[in-house]
Design an enzyme around this catalytic site. Structure first.
Site, PDB file in Angstrom:
ATOM      1  N   ASP A 236       0.807  -1.214   0.000  1.00  0.00           N
ATOM      2  CA  ASP A 236       0.000   0.000   0.000  1.00  0.00           C
ATOM      3  C   ASP A 236       0.848   1.276   0.000  1.00  0.00           C
ATOM      4  O   ASP A 236       1.865   1.354   0.699  1.00  0.00           O
ATOM      5  CB  ASP A 236      -0.856  -0.038   1.282  1.00  0.00           C
ATOM      6  CG  ASP A 236      -1.796   1.124   1.390  1.00  0.00           C
ATOM      7  OD1 ASP A 236      -2.709   1.211   0.570  1.00  0.00           O
ATOM      8  OD2 ASP A 236      -1.608   1.960   2.293  1.00  0.00           O
ATOM      9  N   GLU A 309       1.641  -0.488  -4.991  1.00  0.00           N
ATOM     10  CA  GLU A 309       0.767   0.621  -5.368  1.00  0.00           C
ATOM     11  C   GLU A 309       1.600   1.879  -5.539  1.00  0.00           C
ATOM     12  O   GLU A 309       2.202   2.363  -4.588  1.00  0.00           O
ATOM     13  CB  GLU A 309      -0.289   0.858  -4.280  1.00  0.00           C
ATOM     14  CG  GLU A 309      -1.324   1.866  -4.719  1.00  0.00           C
ATOM     15  CD  GLU A 309      -2.103   2.497  -3.570  1.00  0.00           C
ATOM     16  OE1 GLU A 309      -3.270   2.851  -3.792  1.00  0.00           O
ATOM     17  OE2 GLU A 309      -1.559   2.669  -2.473  1.00  0.00           O
TER      18      GLU A 309
HETATM   19  C1  NOJ Z   1      -4.096   3.369  -0.535  1.00  0.00           C
HETATM   20  C2  NOJ Z   1      -5.270   2.474  -0.315  1.00  0.00           C
HETATM   21  O1  NOJ Z   1      -5.598   1.859  -1.518  1.00  0.00           O
HETATM   22  C3  NOJ Z   1      -6.375   3.342   0.242  1.00  0.00           C
HETATM   23  O2  NOJ Z   1      -7.606   2.670   0.277  1.00  0.00           O
HETATM   24  C4  NOJ Z   1      -5.952   3.803   1.604  1.00  0.00           C
HETATM   25  O3  NOJ Z   1      -6.921   4.698   2.114  1.00  0.00           O
HETATM   26  C5  NOJ Z   1      -4.611   4.528   1.556  1.00  0.00           C
HETATM   27  N1  NOJ Z   1      -3.655   3.860   0.734  1.00  0.00           N
HETATM   28  C6  NOJ Z   1      -4.022   4.653   2.928  1.00  0.00           C
HETATM   29  O4  NOJ Z   1      -3.628   3.399   3.402  1.00  0.00           O
END
Ligand code: NOJ
Ligand code: MG
Length: 591
Positions: A236, A309
């Site tokens: 993430d 990500e």
């Molecule tokens: C990216 C995640 O996909 C999202 O859903 C989340 O709110 C943020 N990162 C913080 O962890």
């Protein structure tokens, strides 16, 4: 004897030369060996909204286990699950209280082990979500850090702040940095009398990766779950993991204004040049990869994959793949089709978007294509319902890995969620007049299994989010039973992905004109052609001009609404397309 020997050698030479000749003429391509993830069909599950097995209105692990057969039947080979760990749910699981425990409302560790067991039986890989940037403010780690427990004192990014000239004795934040979910990224903690950094919600304090103990602790978390038998992690918010180094007095450089919005509370108000995309982050990803590979080596397992990500500029994103000497992430997610295209997209925009990934990729790496996730509006709503089959076709026929967010196979639409029903912090932290711009609730509504009340997701009167519109038509039961549906198209696309032509074939793509986009995959004499009209008018195309090797092709798959007959022959020099028509054509034999 001598004679026999000579004849034998002579014969052998002739046979060999004939064989060589043949090989040269046909230039047969030999299938390269590919690792499981390089040809995988990934599917993202948002556990809270997939399937509720115990009637509490919230999806859970047993719900997922129960539906693995569905994924198998669909042809999915790997699934990544948004966080399932213990959490106060301020950001629906992205605020982790205990990195080693399962959230009770999702189930128990035993349930998780069952899920892994069944997935292994079915040959579906399970990937979990690793959230390294922050923990919950209710985690033991954070509590101990607040209390200045020596082991945890520097686990988070703490600063004294700047003296407030207007309020003697009061402090101002150490910089102008903004949080992802509005307002300052610095929160005052009365107990420790310092500010802590949170790049997302106040309840998500950022971990301090300049502390080697944090790096080691998080590596331990990775190893723990790899030992449980998972096949990898989606990581993430990777670009946020490091911030620029502080000045010795505990202040930081301010970020410049972006000019994108006038709203000073909105994260986009600033250009995140000091809080994102720092060089140290790349090395940390290489370090995680080392941990993955080490585990794989020690336990002699199949590859454990690292999917990350990254919403970041292309040159920075590509570095995550690794370089000549060091391996990085197997797949840094390619979000370009999400961030660069909208409902007005043209074939030229699609080409540009693909150009911003494929040729930019370091050699021998695997591409990937994503059209949605739990943070973005639903693909059907974003691109337009008439283009959902086009987009599913595109991500499956382009070379590399395709990633589906649950519901894209059905053409699921955004939910319509009132301000009162809004639960996403990104929406709740704003107000009733602007929340729709920020809230991610619309793409997180429950999965649509059938046409009964609450779409077969839960037996509870009210699920945690309301159902999205048109669930009575757009659901598994109805779409399976229909003669034609988005789901059936999706299924036949996955089926086609098993072909060598899509797994290993060469590719060419082009915008033939403003509206018509083409992808051609070839493998030996086999061809798979995708031709899509993104425009609102009919088109007549002679493809042989730009693709001279094309001739007669057979219609294999078409978008919902196309009137052409499956199995019919289409001549490449005369392809008629209705408005918004998308076709997958193949040679008679497809390898
Ligand atoms: C990216 C995640 O996909 C999202 O859903 C989340 O709110 C943020 N990162 C913080 O962890
Ligand atoms: Mg439940």
């Amino acid at each position: 004897m001598k004679f026999i020997h000579r004849t034998f050698v002579f014969g052998l030479l002739i046979a060999l030369s004939a064989k060589l000749n043949f090989a040269c003429k046909d230039k047969k391509e030999v299938a390269p060996s590919k690792d499981w993830w390089e040809t995988a069909q990934f599917y993202q599950i948002y556990p809270r909204s997939f399937k509720d097995s115990d009637g509490d209105g919230i999806g859970d692990l047993n719900g997922i286990t129960e539906k693995l057969d569905y994924l198998k039947e669909l042809g999915v080979t790997a699934t990544w699950l948004s966080p399932i760990f213990k959490s106060p749910m301020a950001d629906f699981g992205y605020d982790i209280e205990d990195f080693y425990e399962i959230q009770k409302e999702y189930g128990t560790m035993k349930d998780f082990e069952n899920l892994i067991k069944k997935a292994k039986q079915l040959g579906i890989k399970i990937i979990l979500d690793f959230v390294p940037n922050h923990s919950s403010n209710e985690s033991e780690w954070f509590k101990k850090s607040v209390a200045r427990d020596p082991e945890y004192e520097d686990f988070y990014v703490w600063e004294d702040g700047i003296d407030d000239p207007k309020n003697p004795g009061k402090k101002l934040p150490p910089s102008n940095w903004l949080a992802g979910f509005r307002g300052s990224a610095w929160q005052w903690n009365e107990q420790r009398k310092q500010f802590y950094l949170h790049q997302f919600a106040v309840q998500q304090p950022d971990l301090n990766y300049r502390n080697p103990k944090v790096v080691e602790r998080m590596n331990h978390v990775i190893r723990f779950w790899l030992n449980k038998g998972i096949d990898g992690f989606r990581v993430d918010a990777v670009p946020c993991v490091f911030e620029i180094e502080r000045f010795p007095n505990g202040t930081y450089l301010d970020e410049p204004k972006s000019g994108y919005t006038d709203d000073p509370e909105e994260s986009d108000y600033l250009l995140h040049i000091y809080t994102q995309n720092q060089p140290e982050t790349i090395d940390l990803v290489y370090e995680w990869r080392r941990v993955f590979d080490e585990h794989q080596r020690i336990f002699n397992t199949e590859s454990k994959v690292l999917l990350i990500e990254t919403y970041a500029p292309p040159d920075y994103t590509m570095k995550f793949y690794g370089n000549v000497t060091t391996q990085g992430a197997h797949l840094p997610f390619n979000f370009n089709l999400i961030t660069q295209l909208n409902s007005q997209l043209t074939a030229e925009d699609v080409k540009k978007s693909i150009d911003s990934w494929l040729p930019e990729m370091p050699s021998k790496r695997t591409a990937n294509w994503v059209i949605g996730n739990h943070d973005k509006r639903r693909a059907s709503t974003r691109y337009g319902v008439e283009k959902i089959d086009h987009m599913n076709m595109l991500v499956m026929i382009l070379p590399g890995v395709s990633v589906t967010y649950q519901g894209e196979e059905l053409g699921m639409l955004d939910g319509i969620i009132s301000w009162e029903e809004t639960v996403d912090p990104a929406g709740c932290n704003s107000n009733s007049s602007i929340y729709e711009k920020f809230s991610r609730d619309p793409c997180r509504t429950p999965f649509q299994w059938d046409d009964t009340k609450n779409a077969g997701f839960t037996t509870k009167e009210k699920p945690w989010l309301p159902m999205a519109p048109k669930y009575e038509e757009l659901n598994i039961k109805t779409e399976m039973a229909a003669k034609e549906s988005h789901l059936k198209i999706y299924k036949s696309l996955i089926e086609l992905r098993k072909k060598q032509t899509l797994k290993f074939g060469n590719y060419k793509y082009n915008a033939v004109d403003k509206n018509v986009f083409v992808v051609l995959r070839t493998y030996n004499n086999s061809q798979i052609l995708l031709i899509e009209n993104f425009g609102n008018s009919e088109e007549k195309i002679d493809l042989t001009k730009s693709f001279p090797n094309l001739d007669k092709l057979i219609l294999k798959i078409r978008n919902l609404g196309s009137k052409k007959e499956l199995g019919s022959t289409i001549l490449a020099n005369n392809i008629q397309l209705d408005k918004y028509e998308a076709l997958v054509l193949t040679t008679e034999t497809v390898l």
